[in-house]
Design a protein around this motif. Structure first.
Motif, short mmCIF file in Angstrom:
data_model
loop_
_atom_site.label_atom_id
_atom_site.label_comp_id
_atom_site.label_asym_id
_atom_site.label_seq_id
_atom_site.Cartn_x
_atom_site.Cartn_y
_atom_site.Cartn_z
N GLY A 41 0.56 -1.41 -0.03
CA GLY A 41 -0.31 -0.25 -0.28
C GLY A 41 1.02 1.64 -0.11
N LYS A 42 2.67 1.16 -0.42
CA LYS A 42 3.49 2.49 0.31
C LYS A 42 3.92 2.63 -1.30
N GLU A 43 4.13 3.34 -2.33
CA GLU A 43 4.77 3.44 -2.62
C GLU A 43 6.83 2.98 -2.67
N ARG A 44 6.74 3.17 -3.77
CA ARG A 44 8.37 2.59 -3.37
C ARG A 44 9.41 3.55 -2.72
N GLU A 45 10.49 3.00 -1.73
CA GLU A 45 11.63 4.25 -1.33
C GLU A 45 12.61 3.71 -0.77
N PHE A 46 13.41 4.71 -1.51
CA PHE A 46 14.80 4.09 -1.10
C PHE A 46 15.30 4.48 -0.09
N VAL A 47 16.70 3.28 -0.03
CA VAL A 47 17.19 2.83 1.11
C VAL A 47 18.00 3.41 1.56
N ALA A 48 19.11 2.71 0.36
CA ALA A 48 20.85 3.10 0.91
C ALA A 48 21.39 2.87 -0.95
N ALA A 49 21.91 3.77 -0.94
CA ALA A 49 23.06 3.37 -2.52
C ALA A 49 24.73 3.73 -2.52
N ILE A 50 25.47 3.51 -3.37
CA ILE A 50 26.87 2.85 -2.86
C ILE A 50 27.58 2.91 -4.10
N SER A 51 28.85 3.88 -4.55
CA SER A 51 28.66 4.42 -5.16
C SER A 51 29.56 3.18 -6.64
N ARG A 52 30.51 3.04 -7.46
CA ARG A 52 31.30 2.41 -8.49
C ARG A 52 31.84 1.19 -7.25
N SER A 53 33.04 2.33 -7.06
CA SER A 53 34.38 1.81 -6.63
C SER A 53 33.84 1.08 -4.79
N GLY A 54 32.51 1.95 -4.50
CA GLY A 54 32.67 1.92 -2.96
C GLY A 54 32.40 2.65 -2.12
N GLY A 55 33.35 3.41 -2.79
CA GLY A 55 34.03 4.64 -1.51
C GLY A 55 32.49 5.53 -0.96
#
Length: 120
Positions: A41-55
């Motif tokens: 019943g809710k919209e999709r929400e952002f949790v976490a992101a990581i850059s290409r290198s992981g830095g």
């Protein structure tokens, strides 16, 4: 790029889970990776992101200090370590590949979700 998430399940309040997302069919290091979630019943929400290198990493305020995103570029896998889980964390969690951002439209490849249920 094909993405396959795993590791979801049923856990009690305060417990932990680690989600994994394995990538195939592309150059893993070409993409930032992210986790999003969607509760009923809710919209999709952002949790976490990581850059290409992981830095670099970025978290939603609701999970900051409890969740940790990481990646192993040698294994083409991104992880989401979830600690101190709360009932409101219950959702289907999906991984995505794209540009480093919190906006879902910046991610062009999506995996099927894995269900996380936190019981009180």
């Amino acid at each position: 790029v094909q993405l396959q998430a795993s590791g979801g399940g049923l856990v009690q309040v305060g417990g932990s889970l680690r989600l994994s997302c394995a990538a195939s069919g592309g150059t893993f290091t070409s993409y930032a990776m992210a986790w999003f979630r969607q509760a009923p019943g809710k919209e999709r929400e952002f949790v976490a992101a990581i850059s290409r290198s992981g830095g670099s990493t970025y978290y939603a305020d609701s999970v900051k200090g409890r969740f940790t995103i990481s990646r192993d570029n040698a294994k083409n896998t991104v992880y989401l370590q979830m600690n101190s889980l709360k009932p409101e964390d219950t959702a289907v969690y999906c991984c995505a590949a794209g540009s480093y951002d919190s906006i879902s439209t910046r991610y062009h490849f999506w995996g099927r979700g894995t269900q996380v249920t936190v019981s009180s």
